[in-house]
Design a protein around this motif. Structure first.
Motif, PDB file in Angstrom:
ATOM      1  N   ALA A 197       0.763  -1.279  -0.032  1.00 57.73           N
ATOM      2  CA  ALA A 197      -0.203   0.126   0.035  1.00 57.73           C
ATOM      3  C   ALA A 197       1.028   1.176   0.078  1.00 57.73           C
ATOM      4  CB  ALA A 197      -1.020  -0.003   0.975  1.00 57.73           C
ATOM      5  N   THR A 198       1.911   1.150  -0.840  1.00 61.49           N
ATOM      6  CA  THR A 198       2.923   2.161  -0.790  1.00 61.49           C
ATOM      7  C   THR A 198       3.222   2.846  -2.018  1.00 61.49           C
ATOM      8  OG1 THR A 198       3.841   1.506   1.308  1.00 61.49           O
ATOM      9  CG2 THR A 198       5.456   3.005  -0.085  1.00 61.49           C
ATOM     10  N   PHE A 199       3.066   3.999  -2.385  1.00 60.06           N
ATOM     11  CA  PHE A 199       3.340   4.626  -3.884  1.00 60.06           C
ATOM     12  C   PHE A 199       4.791   5.484  -3.501  1.00 60.06           C
ATOM     13  CE2 PHE A 199       3.601   7.410  -7.578  1.00 60.06           C
ATOM     14  CZ  PHE A 199       2.756   6.752  -8.312  1.00 60.06           C
ATOM     15  N   ARG A 200       5.847   5.103  -4.318  1.00 57.42           N
ATOM     16  CA  ARG A 200       7.107   5.762  -3.893  1.00 57.42           C
ATOM     17  C   ARG A 200       7.307   6.584  -5.144  1.00 57.42           C
ATOM     18  NH1 ARG A 200      12.413   2.906  -1.958  1.00 57.42           N
ATOM     19  NH2 ARG A 200      11.032   2.895  -0.073  1.00 57.42           N
ATOM     20  N   VAL A 201       7.812   7.850  -4.965  1.00 53.36           N
ATOM     21  CA  VAL A 201       8.239   8.788  -6.096  1.00 53.36           C
ATOM     22  C   VAL A 201       9.841   9.002  -5.769  1.00 53.36           C
ATOM     23  CG1 VAL A 201       7.964  10.956  -7.430  1.00 53.36           C
ATOM     24  CG2 VAL A 201       6.057   9.749  -6.119  1.00 53.36           C
ATOM     25  N   ILE A 202      10.585   8.649  -6.715  1.00 51.05           N
ATOM     26  CA  ILE A 202      12.067   8.729  -6.872  1.00 51.05           C
ATOM     27  C   ILE A 202      12.299  10.141  -7.970  1.00 51.05           C
ATOM     28  CG2 ILE A 202      14.370   7.595  -7.096  1.00 51.05           C
ATOM     29  CD1 ILE A 202      12.721   5.006  -6.922  1.00 51.05           C
ATOM     30  N   GLU A 203      13.263  10.766  -7.374  1.00 49.70           N
ATOM     31  CA  GLU A 203      13.496  12.010  -8.043  1.00 49.70           C
ATOM     32  C   GLU A 203      14.714  11.784  -8.842  1.00 49.70           C
ATOM     33  OE1 GLU A 203      12.035  14.849  -8.114  1.00 49.70           O
ATOM     34  OE2 GLU A 203      10.428  14.307  -6.649  1.00 49.70           O
ATOM     35  N   PRO A 204      15.258  12.699  -9.865  1.00 53.74           N
ATOM     36  CA  PRO A 204      16.237  12.259 -10.712  1.00 53.74           C
ATOM     37  C   PRO A 204      17.469  12.311 -10.014  1.00 53.74           C
ATOM     38  CG  PRO A 204      14.903  13.661 -11.958  1.00 53.74           C
ATOM     39  CD  PRO A 204      14.392  13.925 -10.334  1.00 53.74           C
ATOM     40  N   ASP A 205      17.921  12.768  -8.764  1.00 54.72           N
ATOM     41  CA  ASP A 205      18.659  12.600  -8.159  1.00 54.72           C
ATOM     42  C   ASP A 205      18.972  11.558  -7.024  1.00 54.72           C
ATOM     43  OD1 ASP A 205      17.272  13.493  -6.149  1.00 54.72           O
ATOM     44  OD2 ASP A 205      18.061  15.396  -5.771  1.00 54.72           O
ATOM     45  N   GLY A 206      17.717  10.819  -7.003  1.00 56.39           N
ATOM     46  CA  GLY A 206      17.914   9.402  -6.083  1.00 56.39           C
ATOM     47  C   GLY A 206      16.988   9.741  -4.724  1.00 56.39           C
ATOM     48  N   ARG A 207      16.687  11.289  -4.415  1.00 58.03           N
ATOM     49  CA  ARG A 207      15.810  11.221  -3.403  1.00 58.03           C
ATOM     50  C   ARG A 207      14.560  10.545  -3.455  1.00 58.03           C
ATOM     51  NH1 ARG A 207      14.428  16.284  -2.762  1.00 58.03           N
ATOM     52  NH2 ARG A 207      15.217  16.816  -4.761  1.00 58.03           N
ATOM     53  N   TYR A 208      13.806  10.236  -2.568  1.00 55.92           N
ATOM     54  CA  TYR A 208      12.603   9.613  -2.630  1.00 55.92           C
ATOM     55  C   TYR A 208      11.576   9.864  -1.430  1.00 55.92           C
ATOM     56  CZ  TYR A 208      13.766   5.752   0.397  1.00 55.92           C
ATOM     57  OH  TYR A 208      14.042   5.116   1.502  1.00 55.92           O
ATOM     58  N   LEU A 209      10.169   9.681  -1.815  1.00 64.43           N
ATOM     59  CA  LEU A 209       9.273  10.011  -0.805  1.00 64.43           C
ATOM     60  C   LEU A 209       8.320   9.015  -1.131  1.00 64.43           C
ATOM     61  CD1 LEU A 209       7.720  11.749   1.097  1.00 64.43           C
ATOM     62  CD2 LEU A 209       6.736  13.032  -0.893  1.00 64.43           C
ATOM     63  N   ASP A 210       7.773   8.211   0.171  1.00 68.35           N
ATOM     64  CA  ASP A 210       6.869   7.456   0.154  1.00 68.35           C
ATOM     65  C   ASP A 210       5.727   7.707   0.813  1.00 68.35           C
ATOM     66  OD1 ASP A 210       8.741   5.519  -0.513  1.00 68.35           O
ATOM     67  OD2 ASP A 210       8.884   4.264   1.167  1.00 68.35           O
ATOM     68  N   THR A 211       4.421   7.475  -0.165  1.00 67.37           N
ATOM     69  CA  THR A 211       3.337   7.882   0.310  1.00 67.37           C
ATOM     70  C   THR A 211       2.327   6.575   0.572  1.00 67.37           C
ATOM     71  OG1 THR A 211       3.186   9.945  -0.924  1.00 67.37           O
ATOM     72  CG2 THR A 211       1.248   9.093  -0.271  1.00 67.37           C
ATOM     73  N   PRO A 212       1.990   6.249   1.859  1.00 66.30           N
ATOM     74  CA  PRO A 212       0.920   5.246   2.059  1.00 66.30           C
ATOM     75  C   PRO A 212      -0.227   5.522   1.412  1.00 66.30           C
ATOM     76  CG  PRO A 212       2.115   5.709   4.072  1.00 66.30           C
ATOM     77  CD  PRO A 212       2.365   6.869   3.053  1.00 66.30           C
ATOM     78  N   TYR A 213      -1.098   4.885   0.583  1.00 63.59           N
ATOM     79  CA  TYR A 213      -2.308   5.025  -0.123  1.00 63.59           C
ATOM     80  C   TYR A 213      -3.548   4.191   0.564  1.00 63.59           C
ATOM     81  CZ  TYR A 213      -1.986   1.046  -2.995  1.00 63.59           C
ATOM     82  OH  TYR A 213      -1.419  -0.288  -3.365  1.00 63.59           O
ATOM     83  N   TRP A 214      -3.310   3.503   1.516  1.00 65.07           N
ATOM     84  CA  TRP A 214      -4.363   2.471   2.072  1.00 65.07           C
ATOM     85  C   TRP A 214      -4.239   2.068   3.346  1.00 65.07           C
ATOM     86  CZ3 TRP A 214      -5.354  -2.233   3.816  1.00 65.07           C
ATOM     87  CH2 TRP A 214      -6.596  -2.806   3.796  1.00 65.07           C
ATOM     88  N   ALA A 215      -5.170   2.307   4.182  1.00 65.13           N
ATOM     89  CA  ALA A 215      -4.910   1.518   5.643  1.00 65.13           C
ATOM     90  C   ALA A 215      -6.082   0.977   5.974  1.00 65.13           C
ATOM     91  CB  ALA A 215      -4.250   2.567   6.469  1.00 65.13           C
ATOM     92  N   GLN A 216      -6.250  -0.260   6.555  1.00 63.28           N
ATOM     93  CA  GLN A 216      -7.270  -1.127   7.103  1.00 63.28           C
ATOM     94  C   GLN A 216      -7.773  -0.366   8.036  1.00 63.28           C
ATOM     95  OE1 GLN A 216      -6.747  -4.990   8.296  1.00 63.28           O
ATOM     96  NE2 GLN A 216      -9.063  -5.416   8.404  1.00 63.28           N
ATOM     97  N   ARG A 217      -9.199   0.041   8.254  1.00 67.92           N
ATOM     98  CA  ARG A 217      -9.653   0.436   9.651  1.00 67.92           C
ATOM     99  C   ARG A 217     -10.740  -0.488  10.196  1.00 67.92           C
ATOM    100  NH1 ARG A 217     -14.399   2.704  11.717  1.00 67.92           N
ATOM    101  NH2 ARG A 217     -14.128   4.734  12.959  1.00 67.92           N
TER     102      ARG A 217
END
Length: 590
Positions: free
Chosen positions: A206-226
């Motif tokens: 449940a993770t979407f990762r965006v990796i920048e051209p210099d290698g830095r990245y940001l993870d965004t969880p997009y779902w969680a069970q309630r």
């Protein structure tokens, strides 16, 4: 269903085509039908294909769309791809194929990272955006499809299996002490991003990762069970919950019938797989192929459940295949089973799924399987006591953890003994999870952590070793979301899965519902003796094991002298657990 891999450079140097080719070749069993490599600027993507949807060459990967400037490698299946395709066509998108892979490309272009929230399916994908230079990668809500990676200064490599990463070379293979603790304590559950090797990590579900051209990245969880009710749930009766659950299961099983090839069922004889067969029959599927596997008895313990799978096969007139495995074949197959593991997994049924998948792959490319129902609907013995638990972490650990911390220190070299990582992980998880009661917290961690890195991983690894796609309808996220709202008492009542059993009574014979709870029995690997003990000793007494120095010899000797006396709370062999780790390390050249 496929295998994906690739290399991305962030330092201006050229990525290695040969390294990606080696990774792709390692993934050949996952995708025996076709393969390809795509290189552009700082990326090389590789792919191995198993043809399930759109059998034409138009659906080949890596898939490049020059008009959109996007390149994709994708493993999995998007079950609602046809509805999404229709929606995208109405927005003006033109398609050159008829499968789900291109739908991901267009959906990403149309909706960006939000596209994953529209997908009903199992998936791991990586997309390169030519114009921005960014890399986008995502994994489905329950990690049904794996995605491993190895990152160093200036370079990222990714693949559908850990051995594929190793095939590329230049990996830090030192043992990770935190992951080792989880493996030894938490019944081989190693939560993401960890693996046993320091140089390899896995993208969390449940993770979407965006990796920048210099290698830095940001993870965004997009779902969680309630866990717990929503407005209006307090008015629902038991019958209301059963009606909703049956409707959700019908939709889930129907979705997982989407394919351009026949779909069968792995029929264990238990409630879960039997219900899948019943729902498919109700949906109108005829000529359904079902498959069961059994082993020789050992230690006075039965090695098959054919009695129950036969009931279902006869009731629905399926084309049923019984696979009987003699002990001699079981022993000779173990090295192949270790080779198929992306990570060491201690459950005995790994070899069962491996051999079953081999036989099934001679007939079919796609099956549905019953994994997930115990975790989602409260089928395990530790759930009822947690209804009124006053110390959730202690009660959960008593049921699940394989050793005390003191015993761990006696088993493992002091270099790897540190904090009580597994207990602290559970403490943090229980404190942070959106779940009102101890039993809900246990159900949540089992569904979203244990299930991902034990049963789900096991089924993916063992089926894909033979180019077989396994679909798991109990892990449809709509089914899991509904289950989270159903009161815990309706799940754990009556030895567990009460509400699921009541739903099943409307579909399948009671004889497979009211039977004693079973599991995938491989007695010879629980009661290690004779040739199996010799087999284990061969690895644990090897020069490689002694030089590694991971295990304390006095502890190993104690286990080898009396394997039957050292069984974990989950009925596992402590000797097998340690031997399997050494077997896996040697098999993969670590």
């Amino acid at each position: 269903m496929c295998g994906i891999c690739g290399e991305i450079r962030f330092d201006g140097t050229q990525p290695s085509v040969s390294a990606v080719e080696r990774m792709a070749e390692k993934l050949r069993p996952r995708g025996p039908d076709a393969g390809g490599v795509y290189a552009q600027n700082n990326i090389v993507f590789g792919h191995r294909r198993l043809k399930i949807i759109d059998l034409s060459d138009h659906a080949q990967q890596p898939m490049h769309d020059p008009e959109l400037g996007l390149t994709l490698v994708f493993n999995g299946c998007i079950y609602n791809y046809q509805a999404l395709r229709d929606e995208l066509q109405q927005q003006g998108y033109r398609f050159f194929s008829t499968g789900d892979s291109e739908v991901i490309l267009k959906a990403f272009h149309a909706w960006g990272a939000e596209c994953v929230q529209r997908f009903n399916g199992m998936f791991a994908f990586v997309i390169h955006d030519r114009d921005s230079g960014r890399i986008h990668m995502a994994r489905d809500r329950f990690g049904i499809k794996p995605l491993y990676y190895s990152q160093s200064a200036g370079r990222l490599r990714f693949a559908s299996s850990l051995p594929s990463i190793l095939a590329a070379g230049e990996v830090d293979t030192e043992i990770d002490p935190v992951a080792l603790h989880h493996y030894m304590q938490w019944h081989a559950v190693v939560p993401p991003p960890l693996t046993l090797l320091k140089g390899v990590r896995k993208l969390p579900p449940a993770t979407f990762r965006v990796i920048e051209p210099d290698g830095r990245y940001l993870d965004t969880p997009y779902w969680a069970q309630r866990m717990g009710p929503v407005a209006g749930d307090e008015l629902k009766t038991k019958d209301d919950w059963e009606d909703e659950l049956l409707a959700a299961l019908r939709r889930s099983v129907e979705r997982r019938s989407v394919a351009d090839v026949p779909v069968g069922v792995l029929l264990s004889g238990g409630l879960d797989s039997s219900l899948i067969v019943g729902l498919l029959a109700e949906h109108g599927q005829t000529g359904l192929n079902t498959f069961s596997v059994g082993f020789e008895a050992a230690g006075g313990e039965q090695g098959d459940e054919f009695k129950y799978s036969d009931i279902i096969a006869r009731h629905y007139g399926t084309e049923h295949h019984q696979i009987r495995v003699p002990s001699s074949r079981l022993l000779e197959t173990l090295p192949q089973t270790f080779a198929a593991m992306s990570e060491p997994m201690v459950s005995y049924d790994n070899v069962g799924f491996f051999l079953l998948s081999h036989e099934v792959s001679k007939h079919l490319k796609v099956v549905q399987s019953g994994q997930g129902a115990d975790e989602v609907f409260g089928g395990y013995h530790w759930y009822p006591p947690m209804l009124n638990s006053v110390d959730a972490v202690e009660d959960y650990g008593r049921a699940f953890f394989d050793r005390s911390e003191e015993e761990f220190a006696r088993a493992i070299c002091s270099d790897y003994v540190g904090d009580n990582y597994s207990r602290k992980f559970v403490e943090r998880y229980f404190a942070s999870v959106d779940a009102p009661r101890p039993v809900d917290k246990a159900l949540h961690i089992d569904t979203n952590v244990m299930l991902v890195d034990d049963p789900v991983k096991r089924v993916d690894n063992m089926t894909m070793a033979w180019g077989l796609e396994a679909r798991v309808p109990f892990l449809d996220h709509e089914v899991v979301e509904l289950a989270g709202r159903i009161p815990a008492e309706l799940k754990v009542k009556g030895n567990g899965k009460y509400v699921l059993k009541e739903v099943a009574r409307r579909i399948i014979p009671n004889a497979v519902i009211d039977r004693p709870k079973g599991y995938f029995p491989v007695p010879a690997l629980k009661y290690i003796e004779g040739p199996y003990l010799d087999f284990v000793r061969g690895y644990l007494d090897s020069d490689s094991c002694r030089q590694r120095g991971l295990f304390r010899r006095d502890y190993l000797e104690q286990l080898m002298d009396a394997p039957r006396d050292h069984i974990t709370p989950l009925r596992g062999s402590k000797l097998w657990q340690m031997a399997l780790l050494e077997m896996w390390l040697q098999t993969h050249g670590v």
